[in-house]
Scaffold this motif. Structure first.
Motif, short mmCIF file in Angstrom:
data_model
loop_
_atom_site.label_atom_id
_atom_site.label_comp_id
_atom_site.label_asym_id
_atom_site.label_seq_id
_atom_site.Cartn_x
_atom_site.Cartn_y
_atom_site.Cartn_z
N GLU A 86 0.76 -1.26 0.14
CA GLU A 86 0.03 0.01 0.12
C GLU A 86 0.76 1.31 -0.01
OE1 GLU A 86 -2.43 -0.40 3.50
OE2 GLU A 86 -3.61 -2.02 2.54
N CYS A 87 0.26 2.14 -0.44
CA CYS A 87 1.19 3.59 -0.67
C CYS A 87 1.07 4.13 0.88
CB CYS A 87 0.47 4.65 -1.76
SG CYS A 87 -0.92 5.34 -1.17
N VAL A 88 2.23 4.92 0.98
CA VAL A 88 2.07 5.72 2.38
C VAL A 88 1.53 7.24 2.05
CG1 VAL A 88 4.00 6.44 4.32
CG2 VAL A 88 4.24 4.50 2.91
N CYS A 89 0.40 7.16 2.09
CA CYS A 89 -0.48 8.49 1.72
C CYS A 89 -1.91 8.26 1.97
CB CYS A 89 -0.25 8.50 -0.24
SG CYS A 89 -1.16 7.14 -1.06
N SER A 90 -2.60 9.44 1.70
CA SER A 90 -3.84 9.56 2.41
C SER A 90 -4.87 8.63 1.21
CB SER A 90 -4.36 10.97 1.89
OG SER A 90 -4.01 11.67 2.68
N GLY A 91 -6.12 7.94 1.92
CA GLY A 91 -6.87 7.37 1.09
C GLY A 91 -7.89 8.36 0.86
N THR A 92 -8.60 8.13 -0.12
CA THR A 92 -9.86 9.04 -0.85
C THR A 92 -11.07 8.51 -0.89
OG1 THR A 92 -9.07 8.81 -2.97
CG2 THR A 92 -8.08 10.46 -1.80
N GLN A 93 -11.21 7.27 -0.44
CA GLN A 93 -12.66 6.61 -0.67
C GLN A 93 -13.82 7.34 -0.25
OE1 GLN A 93 -13.05 2.63 0.93
NE2 GLN A 93 -14.42 2.00 -0.99
N GLY A 94 -14.88 7.85 -1.12
CA GLY A 94 -16.16 8.44 -0.76
C GLY A 94 -15.81 9.84 -0.72
#
Length: 201
Positions: free
Chosen positions: A152-160
């Motif tokens: 997984e990326c070391v970054c923000s999730g944006t789902q939804g």
């Protein structure tokens, strides 16, 4: 707390094999062809990513955040179209990594962050963002917490995240650090294009 853990995972991944130049899916740096423009689009196979945990939109960016670069653009992803502004609030070197923080604010229509900043239609993160060093012709992709296909990326999730006008979302991503003599870098961001000469602190 989650951000601290994510940064710890980033350092571990980068110290191992997360910064192997040009390795697909591992983050890190890759050499750009000298005959192509530094900000040229690249073809990449779409990766399916596990759905990241939804991050609720915030109503406005923090008032004390200093904007070091900004860009406005008409955006479109999926069936969502609108206008938005991206404000870069930090690009900070921390040892062998660089942390990028930014805020996206919808100014018109509906802005799709759900899968608009990822590397494919099912990538609900900001992993499509990259740093470009035009002097050394290198691109830095978002760090990963491993080297396998499920890393997984070391970054923000944006789902939804579908922003209505005046709604904002604060996001982050971690990258391998460029050489110490690189003090400014370009940021390429899906939907927004390239922000040039962003200072690294």
């Amino acid at each position: 707390m989650r951000k601290t853990i994510a940064l710890a995972f980033a350092a571990a991944a980068l110290a191992g094999c997360g910064v192997i130049p040009g390795q697909q899916g591992a983050g890190g740096e890759e050499r750009q062809p000298e005959t192509a423009p530094a900000a040229a689009s690249e073809q990449a196979a779409s990766e399916q990513a596990d759905a990241a945990e939804a991050t609720p939109a915030q109503s406005a960016p923090p008032q004390d955040a200093k904007v070091i670069a900004t860009r406005e653009a008409s955006t479109g992803a999926g069936d969502q179209y609108g206008k938005a502004r991206v404000d870069i609030t930090a690009l900070k070197r921390q040892g062998r990594t660089v942390s990028l923080n930014w805020t996206v604010t919808a100014t018109d229509g509906k802005v799709n962050l759900h899968n608009g900043l990822g590397g494919g239609a099912l990538d609900f993160t900001v992993s499509g963002v990259s740093l470009i060093d035009p002097v050394n012709a290198k691109r830095y992709r978002v760090a990963r917490n491993g080297t396998g296909e499920d890393a997984e990326c070391v970054c923000s999730g944006t789902q939804g995240q579908f922003l209505e006008p005046e709604e904002a979302s604060t996001l982050y991503a971690v990258f391998a650090a460029p050489p110490a003599d690189v003090t400014k870098i370009n940021i390429e961001m899906p939907m927004f294009g390239v922000l040039t000469d962003v200072p690294i602190s």
